[in-house]
Scaffold this active site. Structure first.
Site, PDB file in Angstrom:
ATOM      1  N   ASN A 163      -1.279  19.918 -20.916  1.00 40.97           N
ATOM      2  CA  ASN A 163      -1.633  19.116 -22.080  1.00 40.97           C
ATOM      3  C   ASN A 163      -1.639  19.888 -23.394  1.00 40.97           C
ATOM      4  O   ASN A 163      -2.139  19.375 -24.399  1.00 40.97           O
ATOM      5  CB  ASN A 163      -3.001  18.445 -21.862  1.00 40.97           C
ATOM      6  CG  ASN A 163      -2.909  17.348 -20.828  1.00 40.97           C
ATOM      7  OD1 ASN A 163      -2.130  16.419 -20.983  1.00 40.97           O
ATOM      8  ND2 ASN A 163      -3.662  17.469 -19.755  1.00 40.97           N
TER       9      ASN A 163
ATOM     10  N   HIS B 154      -1.006  17.997 -26.565  1.00 37.86           N
ATOM     11  CA  HIS B 154      -1.197  16.584 -26.259  1.00 37.86           C
ATOM     12  C   HIS B 154      -2.487  15.981 -26.811  1.00 37.86           C
ATOM     13  O   HIS B 154      -2.559  14.763 -26.984  1.00 37.86           O
ATOM     14  CB  HIS B 154      -1.104  16.346 -24.747  1.00 37.86           C
ATOM     15  CG  HIS B 154       0.320  16.362 -24.246  1.00 37.86           C
ATOM     16  ND1 HIS B 154       1.117  17.480 -24.341  1.00 37.86           N
ATOM     17  CD2 HIS B 154       1.101  15.394 -23.680  1.00 37.86           C
ATOM     18  CE1 HIS B 154       2.325  17.199 -23.841  1.00 37.86           C
ATOM     19  NE2 HIS B 154       2.334  15.945 -23.432  1.00 37.86           N
TER      20      HIS B 154
ATOM     21  N   LYS C  85       6.647  23.380 -13.621  1.00 38.95           N
ATOM     22  CA  LYS C  85       5.828  22.180 -13.415  1.00 38.95           C
ATOM     23  C   LYS C  85       5.435  22.048 -11.944  1.00 38.95           C
ATOM     24  O   LYS C  85       4.287  21.739 -11.615  1.00 38.95           O
ATOM     25  CB  LYS C  85       6.560  20.927 -13.904  1.00 38.95           C
ATOM     26  CG  LYS C  85       5.774  19.659 -13.569  1.00 38.95           C
ATOM     27  CD  LYS C  85       5.478  18.772 -14.715  1.00 38.95           C
ATOM     28  CE  LYS C  85       4.465  17.691 -14.307  1.00 38.95           C
ATOM     29  NZ  LYS C  85       4.525  16.506 -15.118  1.00 38.95           N
TER      30      LYS C  85
ATOM     31  N   LYS D  23       2.526  11.431 -11.286  1.00 31.90           N
ATOM     32  CA  LYS D  23       1.713  10.529 -12.122  1.00 31.90           C
ATOM     33  C   LYS D  23       2.476   9.229 -12.308  1.00 31.90           C
ATOM     34  O   LYS D  23       3.591   9.240 -12.838  1.00 31.90           O
ATOM     35  CB  LYS D  23       1.436  11.158 -13.483  1.00 31.90           C
ATOM     36  CG  LYS D  23       0.283  12.138 -13.483  1.00 31.90           C
ATOM     37  CD  LYS D  23      -0.113  12.488 -14.912  1.00 31.90           C
ATOM     38  CE  LYS D  23      -1.275  13.459 -14.920  1.00 31.90           C
ATOM     39  NZ  LYS D  23      -1.650  13.872 -16.284  1.00 31.90           N
TER      40      LYS D  23
ATOM     41  N   HIS E 118      -1.245  13.014 -28.753  1.00 31.51           N
ATOM     42  CA  HIS E 118      -1.600  11.643 -28.365  1.00 31.51           C
ATOM     43  C   HIS E 118      -2.320  10.924 -29.512  1.00 31.51           C
ATOM     44  O   HIS E 118      -2.113   9.730 -29.730  1.00 31.51           O
ATOM     45  CB  HIS E 118      -2.518  11.645 -27.129  1.00 31.51           C
ATOM     46  CG  HIS E 118      -1.776  11.847 -25.841  1.00 31.51           C
ATOM     47  ND1 HIS E 118      -2.355  12.397 -24.724  1.00 31.51           N
ATOM     48  CD2 HIS E 118      -0.498  11.552 -25.493  1.00 31.51           C
ATOM     49  CE1 HIS E 118      -1.457  12.450 -23.750  1.00 31.51           C
ATOM     50  NE2 HIS E 118      -0.328  11.943 -24.179  1.00 31.51           N
TER      51      HIS E 118
ATOM     52  N   HIS F 253       7.376  10.272 -28.135  1.00 28.03           N
ATOM     53  CA  HIS F 253       6.390  11.169 -27.531  1.00 28.03           C
ATOM     54  C   HIS F 253       6.638  12.646 -27.853  1.00 28.03           C
ATOM     55  O   HIS F 253       5.746  13.353 -28.322  1.00 28.03           O
ATOM     56  CB  HIS F 253       6.341  10.935 -26.020  1.00 28.03           C
ATOM     57  CG  HIS F 253       5.369  11.825 -25.312  1.00 28.03           C
ATOM     58  ND1 HIS F 253       4.003  11.697 -25.456  1.00 28.03           N
ATOM     59  CD2 HIS F 253       5.563  12.876 -24.476  1.00 28.03           C
ATOM     60  CE1 HIS F 253       3.402  12.628 -24.729  1.00 28.03           C
ATOM     61  NE2 HIS F 253       4.326  13.350 -24.123  1.00 28.03           N
TER      62      HIS F 253
ATOM     63  N   ARG G 116       0.804  -1.240   0.000  1.00 28.20           N
ATOM     64  CA  ARG G 116       0.000   0.000   0.000  1.00 28.20           C
ATOM     65  C   ARG G 116       0.828   1.278   0.000  1.00 28.20           C
ATOM     66  O   ARG G 116       0.362   2.327   0.429  1.00 28.20           O
ATOM     67  CB  ARG G 116      -0.970   0.025   1.187  1.00 28.20           C
ATOM     68  CG  ARG G 116      -1.966  -1.113   1.163  1.00 28.20           C
ATOM     69  CD  ARG G 116      -3.112  -0.866   2.106  1.00 28.20           C
ATOM     70  NE  ARG G 116      -4.000  -2.012   2.088  1.00 28.20           N
ATOM     71  CZ  ARG G 116      -3.849  -3.090   2.842  1.00 28.20           C
ATOM     72  NH1 ARG G 116      -2.850  -3.152   3.707  1.00 28.20           N
ATOM     73  NH2 ARG G 116      -4.693  -4.081   2.748  1.00 28.20           N
TER      74      ARG G 116
ATOM     75  N   GLU H 182      -4.959  16.997 -11.207  1.00 28.43           N
ATOM     76  CA  GLU H 182      -5.502  17.410 -12.507  1.00 28.43           C
ATOM     77  C   GLU H 182      -7.012  17.609 -12.470  1.00 28.43           C
ATOM     78  O   GLU H 182      -7.762  17.042 -13.264  1.00 28.43           O
ATOM     79  CB  GLU H 182      -5.104  16.406 -13.606  1.00 28.43           C
ATOM     80  CG  GLU H 182      -5.207  17.028 -14.991  1.00 28.43           C
ATOM     81  CD  GLU H 182      -4.478  16.250 -16.090  1.00 28.43           C
ATOM     82  OE1 GLU H 182      -3.304  15.887 -15.891  1.00 28.43           O
ATOM     83  OE2 GLU H 182      -5.090  16.037 -17.125  1.00 28.43           O
TER      84      GLU H 182
ATOM     85  N   GLU I 109       8.836  19.328 -24.831  1.00 30.77           N
ATOM     86  CA  GLU I 109       8.161  19.618 -23.562  1.00 30.77           C
ATOM     87  C   GLU I 109       8.767  20.871 -22.907  1.00 30.77           C
ATOM     88  O   GLU I 109       8.064  21.640 -22.254  1.00 30.77           O
ATOM     89  CB  GLU I 109       8.245  18.429 -22.600  1.00 30.77           C
ATOM     90  CG  GLU I 109       7.667  17.113 -23.131  1.00 30.77           C
ATOM     91  CD  GLU I 109       6.145  16.972 -22.951  1.00 30.77           C
ATOM     92  OE1 GLU I 109       5.478  17.925 -22.485  1.00 30.77           O
ATOM     93  OE2 GLU I 109       5.630  15.887 -23.310  1.00 30.77           O
TER      94      GLU I 109
ATOM     95  N   ARG J 218      -3.862  22.030 -13.782  1.00 29.28           N
ATOM     96  CA  ARG J 218      -2.859  21.106 -14.314  1.00 29.28           C
ATOM     97  C   ARG J 218      -3.125  20.685 -15.762  1.00 29.28           C
ATOM     98  O   ARG J 218      -2.207  20.293 -16.495  1.00 29.28           O
ATOM     99  CB  ARG J 218      -2.783  19.868 -13.397  1.00 29.28           C
ATOM    100  CG  ARG J 218      -1.621  18.955 -13.719  1.00 29.28           C
ATOM    101  CD  ARG J 218      -1.368  17.921 -12.634  1.00 29.28           C
ATOM    102  NE  ARG J 218      -0.331  16.999 -13.054  1.00 29.28           N
ATOM    103  CZ  ARG J 218       0.329  16.180 -12.260  1.00 29.28           C
ATOM    104  NH1 ARG J 218       0.065  16.152 -10.977  1.00 29.28           N
ATOM    105  NH2 ARG J 218       1.251  15.378 -12.720  1.00 29.28           N
TER     106      ARG J 218
HETATM  107 ZN    ZN Z   1       4.017  14.905 -22.716  1.00 31.84          ZN
END
Ligand code: ZN
Ligand code: ADP
Length: 358
Positions: free
Chosen positions: A245, A248, A227, A143, A252, A265, A121, A237, A185, A241
């Site tokens: 993106n 993105h 960041k 994340k 993506h 990426h 945990r 998010e 980025e 936040r």
């Molecule tokens: Zn990214």
């Protein structure tokens, strides 16, 4: 040495930014771990480059440690690999007081964080990121995730590290393509948050691309500050936040439409930023010069700026599956001015087709 304090509600921590020196890691560790027992996870490429030094350092300071090496690449971000790591963690008798060290790029950071968040945990977690992308983005903000065969990063959590230790000189061995991917980025931070930083990147781009240590430290420090600032205000998010993106939604979709094979990426994000900027221009949110300026900087980094051979309908299909979407609407983070972006949801499909076909 630079030190940034990240004050997230669930767990505050420091980001160290260091020039080729591993010793400060020991002082940093001693103030943020519960015991002297560590479990290092790295991939086959990073292992021979940086594990011997870490191994020596931990041994010298009598820190008990084990290492597990996983194959490089996105395929290691799987539940199968996670299961293997849980077994190894049990074999190494990791307990609640132990700490996992992720030594590597975003892949190693994401799966190591996932193991740290779930084993018993939740146990200690240290990030030692060795790619530009991981140093300025994925190692900060908590994340952590693995992929499902049908969707990327869909099994995961928010789990903040106890420490992020960035040795900028690890970038000297990073393949050029990976470094430049991280540049997308870096540039993104200027566009979403800090126009002064963007001006600085433009002025110092040659020095950054030639890996000048002082320039790199400045660039990485500012990106980490931005960041951290954003995730401090919105750890999970639920609001601010989402601006991270920018590039993105389309990025993506490009990655998914090309089965994650054609672009890394950062390259997909470069394309995503260009086409989202073009969209913003068509919506009269920004001037054409903004789009040119972005393209020029990305091209200077040898990043792709023109889509070719991908059907716009396929891209839009992929966008409609994005996990950021709300109530069936595709979400876009679009530029609205110098160093500013905003969230848009009701973009006309015909316009989207037109922009993606330019
Ligand atoms: Zn990214
Ligand atoms: P990212 O950080 O972009 O998410 P990965 O974790 O997949 O990406 O790392 C990209 C590639 O670079 C991988 O093949 C990894 O093994 C390799 N790598 C990571 N850090 C270094 C480094 N400092 N030097 C050389 N190769 C590295």
């Amino acid at each position: 040495m630079e030190k940034i304090y990240v004050n997230t509600g669930s767990r505050p921590y420091y980001i160290y930014i260091i020039e080729n020196n591993w010793e400060p890691l020991i002082t940093a560790l001693s103030s943020c771990v519960k015991s002297k027992k560590f479990f290092v996870i790295c991939d086959e490429n990073v292992y021979p480059l940086y594990y011997p030094t870490l191994d020596k350092l931990l041994t010298k300071h009598e820190y008990e440690h084990n290492v597990v090496v996983i194959p490089p690449g996105e395929s290691s971000k799987s539940l199968e690999c996670a299961n293997y790591l849980y077994t190894e963690a049990l074999n190494a008798h990791l307990d609640r007081q132990s700490t996992i060290i992720a030594l590597g790029g975003g892949v190693v950071g994401d799966i190591s964080g996932f193991i740290a968040a779930t084993y018993m945990r939740g146990i200690g977690f240290i990030q030692i990121p060795t790619t530009l992308l991981a140093q300025i983005d994925s190692s900060i903000g908590g994340k952590v995730a693995v992929n499902h065969p049908a969707a990327k990063n869909i099994i995961g959590s928010f789990y903040q590290p106890n420490l992020v230790y960035i040795n900028v000189n690890t970038l000297n061995t990073l393949p050029k393509r990976e470094f430049v991917g991280g540049m997308a980025e870096l540039i993104k931070y200027g566009y979403i948050w800090d126009i002064e930083f963007l001006n600085w990147i433009e002025k110092n781009i040659d020095s950054i691309l030639s890996l000048n240590t002082n320039t790199l430290i400045h660039a990485i420090r500012r990106a980490c500050e931005i960041k951290s600032h954003i995730v401090e205000r919105d750890e999970k998010e639920e609001g601010l936040r989402v601006i991270l993106n920018f590039g993105h939604t389309i990025g993506h979709a490009i990655e998914a439409a090309t089965n994650y094979k054609t672009y890394i990426h950062g390259e997909a994000i470069a394309l995503g930023m260009v086409y989202e900027a073009k969209l913003a221009n068509r919506l009269s949110l920004i001037e054409q010069t903004y789009v040119y300026r972005l393209i020029q900087l990305l091209e200077k980094c040898s990043l792709p700026t023109k889509l070719s051979g991908i059907d716009s309908s396929l891209l839009i299909d992929k966008m409609s599956l994005d996990k950021k979407n709300r109530g069936g609407n595709i979400i876009f983070i679009l530029p609205t001015g110098a160093g500013a972006v905003d969230l848009y949801t009701d973009i006309d499909n015909t316009l989207l087709h037109e922009v993606l076909s330019t």
